[in-house]
Design an enzyme around this catalytic site. Structure first.
Site, PDB file in Angstrom:
ATOM      1  N   HIS A  10       0.832  -1.206   0.000  1.00  0.00           N
ATOM      2  CA  HIS A  10       0.000   0.000   0.000  1.00  0.00           C
ATOM      3  C   HIS A  10       0.872   1.264   0.000  1.00  0.00           C
ATOM      4  O   HIS A  10       0.705   2.156  -0.846  1.00  0.00           O
ATOM      5  CB  HIS A  10      -0.911  -0.021   1.238  1.00  0.00           C
ATOM      6  CG  HIS A  10      -1.807   1.170   1.363  1.00  0.00           C
ATOM      7  ND1 HIS A  10      -3.115   1.175   0.960  1.00  0.00           N
ATOM      8  CD2 HIS A  10      -1.573   2.421   1.843  1.00  0.00           C
ATOM      9  CE1 HIS A  10      -3.651   2.359   1.179  1.00  0.00           C
ATOM     10  NE2 HIS A  10      -2.736   3.143   1.726  1.00  0.00           N
ATOM     11  N   GLU A  11       1.826   1.323   0.923  1.00  0.00           N
ATOM     12  CA  GLU A  11       2.673   2.519   1.008  1.00  0.00           C
ATOM     13  C   GLU A  11       3.580   2.645  -0.210  1.00  0.00           C
ATOM     14  O   GLU A  11       3.905   3.757  -0.638  1.00  0.00           O
ATOM     15  CB  GLU A  11       3.489   2.509   2.304  1.00  0.00           C
ATOM     16  CG  GLU A  11       2.655   2.475   3.584  1.00  0.00           C
ATOM     17  CD  GLU A  11       1.580   3.552   3.667  1.00  0.00           C
ATOM     18  OE1 GLU A  11       1.729   4.624   3.030  1.00  0.00           O
ATOM     19  OE2 GLU A  11       0.566   3.316   4.365  1.00  0.00           O
TER      20      GLU A  11
ATOM     21  N   GLU B  88      -4.611   7.604  -2.962  1.00  0.00           N
ATOM     22  CA  GLU B  88      -5.170   6.336  -2.481  1.00  0.00           C
ATOM     23  C   GLU B  88      -5.517   5.415  -3.634  1.00  0.00           C
ATOM     24  O   GLU B  88      -5.501   4.195  -3.481  1.00  0.00           O
ATOM     25  CB  GLU B  88      -6.403   6.593  -1.616  1.00  0.00           C
ATOM     26  CG  GLU B  88      -6.078   7.058  -0.212  1.00  0.00           C
ATOM     27  CD  GLU B  88      -5.244   6.062   0.585  1.00  0.00           C
ATOM     28  OE1 GLU B  88      -5.532   4.850   0.538  1.00  0.00           O
ATOM     29  OE2 GLU B  88      -4.302   6.510   1.256  1.00  0.00           O
TER      30      GLU B  88
END
Lengths: 492, 492
Positions: free
Chosen positions: B257-258, B287
Site C-alpha cells: 500500500h505505502e 489512495e
C-alpha cells in the site's frame, strides 16, 4: 511585550529553524537514501536562505535600537551579543553566496565519501576546488581587508586568530615531538589489543559507556555513520559512532568523545533552550568537553581498569594480559595515519598538519590540485613515513568536504582547555581515581556541567575556561599531563 | 528572467522547505527521541511560519500580475493554479493559527500514541479538543460562511464536497453491507492463515515486495513505525510499515500500500521536481494508487499464488493448505475492529463511520467528550458487535491527532478511482493475470505510471482519472469488482 521580548520571540523561531537545518545534516549522514543528494542540496540551500534572511531581518536592528543595553542582565546582554554577532556576519555575506556554500557542501558529501572509498583524490578535487573558492570568497567578504583565515576561524572560535593558534602550536610542537619520539623509541612498548570484537557487541558496550558518561538517551540517540559526530542542541542531541572488529577503541572512544559534545548541549541550562546562548560557547570549548571525557577521564588508568573488566565480561576474554597492561594498550602510540585514531600525543601533530595546509589553501598559497602532494610530503616530514593511500591521508576527514576551514585548530585548542580543566578538576577532587576505578564518572561530569556546560554560550570561550579553573588558559597543564602520563607508561 | 521564471525560482525554495517540514514528520514517527517532542513542536511551528509567509509573499501577487496567463502552456498554467490555490488558502488563515495547529498536532502525536498504548481515550481528549477547536477555527476562516467540513476536505481533495462524498457512500453502502453479510454468513469460509511469522523475515519479504512493485530504494527507505505511512516527494520518498508475528498480511499489504503512494511520488515527471505540481494530484488520487497496488494487484488470485510460493520458501512452511485456498485466506473477511487490517469489502464501512463522525465534530454537532461513546455506538450498529478497547476503536488511527479532518473520505474516493483504473487496465492488458502469477507487476505499474503518476498534480484528480480511463468516474466498477471477487471466494 518589550522590544527585548519581541526580539527573543523572533530568535526562538530562528533557533528552531537552525535546529531543523542541523538535523538535515544528521539525516544526510545516517539515513538519507543515496539518490536524494541533489534534492537535499536544494533543501539545505533553501534553509540557509531562510536563516540568512532572518539573521539580517531589519526588525532586529529596530529592536536592538529600542533596547536600553545599560539595563540588561548579563544573560540578556550575552543573548544580544550573539544575535549581533550572527547579524554582522550575515550582513557581510551575500545570501547567494551562503546558499551556494550550503548547496556545494551538501552535494560534496557523497563525492567525498565515494572518493574516500576509492582512495581517489582526483574525483573529489573539483568539488573541493569549488568549496575552497566559495569559502575564500566568503572570507574576503567577512575580513574587510583583514586576514582571510582569521575571518573563518572566528566563526568556530570567537576572538581567536591564526597567529594565536600558531603561538599555541609553537609552544606545543617541540615537546610533543620529543615525547612522541621518546615513546616510540622506548624499550617498554605496551601490548597491542588481543582478539576481535563483533560490531553488535561493540555497539552495546558503546551504549553502556554513553549512559555511564551521562548521555541522556530520552533526548538523544546513537547511530552508525562513516564519521563519528554529535548533532543538535537542547532536547534532541544525537551522536554517531563506528565499529571496526579489530579495533574496539575506535568505537568506544569515539562514542565517549561524542558523548562529551552531546552532554555539553544537553546540560546547557534549560532556561536557554532555543535561544542564541543555548549551545556550546565555541568549537574549542566543545572539544574541551569531548576530549576530557575521552582522554583525561576515559583513558585514565583508573577508568581503563574498569573498562578492562567490562570488556572481559562482555566479549568473553581479556583484551590484554592484565588490567595494568591494558592501560598501556589503550594509550599505545602507533605509527598510524588517522587523526581520529591517534593517541593523545600525536593527535595534535595531526591537527597541526591540517592547520598549516588549510591556512595556505585559504591564503591562496596552495592550490587544491597540489593538496594531496602537499599533504603526503608534509606527513612524511612530520611522521617519518609515507602515507599509503588517500583515505589514510588527504581524504580521511569529512571537514573540508563540509567547508569547515578554520575548524581543525579548535581541536587542539580544546585539548589545551581540557588540560586546564583537568588540572582544576583534580584539585577539587583528589580521590577522583577511586571513583573512576568503579566506572563512576559522575563527580567529574557534574563538575564539568556545573563549571562549563550549564552556561552554554553565556561567556566567551577563554573567559569560560578561566572562570572554571580560576587561572589563565595555558598549554602547560596539558603538556605536563601528557609528559607525566606517557613518561610513566613508556618508562621514560 | 521573466516573471514566471522568478516565481518558479521562488517556488522551488518553498517546495524544498515543504519537503524539509515533511521530513520532520517522518523523523518524529521513526527516529526522534521521545523527550524531543516539546522542541519538535516549536520546530514544526517555525517551519509552518516560514511556509505560510512564503505562500502569501507579496512578490507572488506581483509576479502573477506580470504574467500573461493567455500565453501559458498547460503545465505552466497548472503551476500557477497550484500556487494561487495555496496562496488563497494561506491568505485566509492567520499565521498564528497555522503555527498553533502545527505546534498542537506535533505535540499531540506522543499523547495519542501513549493513550493508544494505554487504551485510554480520556488522556487524549484534551489534546484532541484543542486540535478540533483549532481546525474548526481554520475551517471558519477558509469557508467564508460556507460549509466548514468542505473547507477542510478541499485541502486533501480539491473540488470535492461533503455532499459528493455522501452521495458516493449512499451508492456504496447498501451493496457493501449486503456483500459483507452474505460473505460472513456463507457456509464456505476461507481458511485462516497458518503459523507464525518472525518480524525480521517479514521485513525481508516486505522489502522484496516493495522492489517487486517498483519502489526505488536509492530514493527511498523502509522503516518500522506505529502507523504505516509514506512521506516525501521527488528524490527522497520514504515508507514505514509494521509487523505482527501472527498476521504477516498486515506487514506485506501495508508495505505494498505505502509503495503505491511512494511510487506515485517517485514516478512524477522529474521535470516537475520541486515545483507545485511535482506531487500527487490529491489524497484520493494517491489512495487510488496505493489501493490498486495493494488490492486489485496484490490481493488478486494470480499474485497471491506467487506470494504463496515466496512465503513457503522463506518461512519454511505453506501459509495455507494450497495456493488456491491461500487466495481466500488473504481476502478473508473477519469480524475485526481495525480499518488498516480490514478486507476490501468492510474497509469502506470503516471509512464511512469516520466520515460521519468527523463531519459532526467539525460541524459542532458532536463534542470530543462524547466521541468515544459515539464511535462505540456507531460501530456496534454498523458491524453488529461491540468495540472491546479504545485502541481498537476511537484511538486506532493517527489522523485526528495530526489534525487530518477531511482526510478519511479520500480513502474511499481512492478505492472508487482504483476501481475505475483497474477496469481500464484489465481492458488494455487482457493477460495481466499471466504476468501477476509470475510476480511480474511491471505492465500494471508501467501503465499506472504512464496514465496517472507521471502527471503529478498537472490535472485535477477527477479529470486525471477520466483521462486515464476514458470514462467518467463511477462507483460501479469498484462495486462490480468486489461483488464478482467475493462472490466467487464465498460462493455466493
Amino acid at each position: 511585550m518589550t522590544a527585548f521580548d519581541d526580539l527573543m520571540a523572533f530568535q526562538r523561531d530562528t533557533q528552531a529553524l537552525a535546529e531543523v537545518a542541523g538535523r538535515l545534516g544528521w539525516d544526510q549522514e545516517t539515513v538519507m537514501p543515496d539518490g536524494a543528494a541533489p534534492q537535499r542540496a536544494e533543501e539545505m540551500a533553501a534553509m540557509e536562505n531562510i536563516l540568512h534572511a532572518r539573521r539580517i531581518d531589519p526588525r532586529i536592528a529596530d529592536w536592538l535600537e529600542a533596547i536600553d543595553t545599560a539595563l540588561l542582565s548579563p544573560v540578556a546582554a550575552a543573548q544580544i551579543r550573539e544575535i549581533e554577532r550572527a547579524r554582522q556576519r550575515a550582513l557581510k555575506v551575500p545570501v547567494t553566496l551562503s546558499m551556494a556554500i550550503a548547496r556545494a557542501t551538501s552535494a560534496a558529501h557523497r563525492t567525498w565519501a565515494a572518493a574516500k572509498a576509492a582512495d581517489d583524490f582526483a574525483s573529489f578535487q573539483p568539488a573541493l576546488e569549488e568549496i575552497v573558492s566559495l569559502r575564500r570568497e566568503e572570507a574576503a567578504a567577512l575580513a574587510n581587508g583583514g586576514d582571510l583565515y582569521d575571518a573563518l576561524l572566528d566563526d568556530y572560535e570567537p576572538g581567536a586568530s591564526g597567529q594565536d593558534i600558531q603561538t599555541m602550536f609553537d609552544a606545543m610542537r617541540p615537546r610533543l615531538v620529543k615525547l612522541r619520539d621518546a615513546a616510540l623509541g622506548s624499550d617498554h612498548q605496551p601490548e597491542k589489543v588481543i582478539g576481535t570484537y563483533p560490531a553488535k557487541k561493540q555497539m552495546k558496550l558503546a551504549s553502556k559507556l554513553a549512559r555511564t558518561f551521562g548521555y541522556d538517551l530520552t533526548h538523544g540517540r546513537i547511530d552508525k555513520a562513516l564519521h563519528p559526530f554529535s548533532s543538535g542542541s537542547g532536547l534532541d542531541v544525537r551522536i554517531t559512532t563506528r565499529t571496526n572488529p579489530a579495533d574496539p577503541f575506535n568505537c568506544f572512544y569515539s562514542t565517549i568523545h561524542e558523548v562529551g559534545h552531546a552532554c555539553y548541549e544537553q546540560n546547557v541550562d534549560r532556561a536557554y533552550l532555543l535561544t542564541p546562548i543555548g549551545r556550546g560557547a565555541s568549537m574549542g570549548a566543545h572539544e574541551s568537553q569531548s576530549r576530557i571525557y575521552e582522554n583525561q577521564l576515559g583513558r585514565s588508568r583508573a577508568f581503563t581498569g574498569w573498562l578492562f573488566d567490562r570488556m572481559e565480561q562482555r566479549f568473553g576474554y581479556a583484551p590484554a594480559s592484565s588490567a595494568d597492561a591494558f592501560y598501556g594498550t589503550v594509550n599505545r602510540l602507533e605509527k598510524g595515519y588517522v587523526r581520529t585514531e591517534a593517541d593523545e600525543v600525536q593527535y595534535n601533530l595531526h591537527v597541526l598538519l591540517r592547520f598549516d595546509l588549510e591556512r595556505r589553501l585559504i591564503a591562496g598559497q596552495l592550490d587544491v590540485a597540489d593538496l594531496e602532494e602537499a599533504w603526503n610530503t608534509r606527513f612524511a616530514a612530520d611522521f617519518g613515513y609515507e602515507v599509503d593511500r588517500a583515505s589514510h591521508g588527504v581524504l580521511q576527514d569529512v571537514h573540508w568536504a563540509e567547508g569547515l576551514f578554520g575548524y581543525f585548530p579548535t581541536y587542539s585548542l580544546g585539548n589545551v582547555y581540557a588540560g586546564c580543566l583537568h588540572d582544576a578538576l583534580r584539585h577539587d577532587c583528589p580521590d577522583l581515581d577511586v571513583q573512576l576505578a568503579q566506572g563512576n564518572v559522575t563527580y567529574a561530569t557534574d563538575w564539568l556541567r556545573d563549571k562549563v556546560q550549564q552556561h552554554g554560550a553565556l561567556y566567551a570561550p577563554e573567559k569560560l575556561i578561566e572562570l572554571a579553573t580560576g587561572k589563565p588558559v595555558s598549554v602547560e597543564p596539558l603538556l605536563a599531563y601528557l609528559e607525566a602520563k606517557f613518561g610513566e607508561i613508556y618508562r621514560l
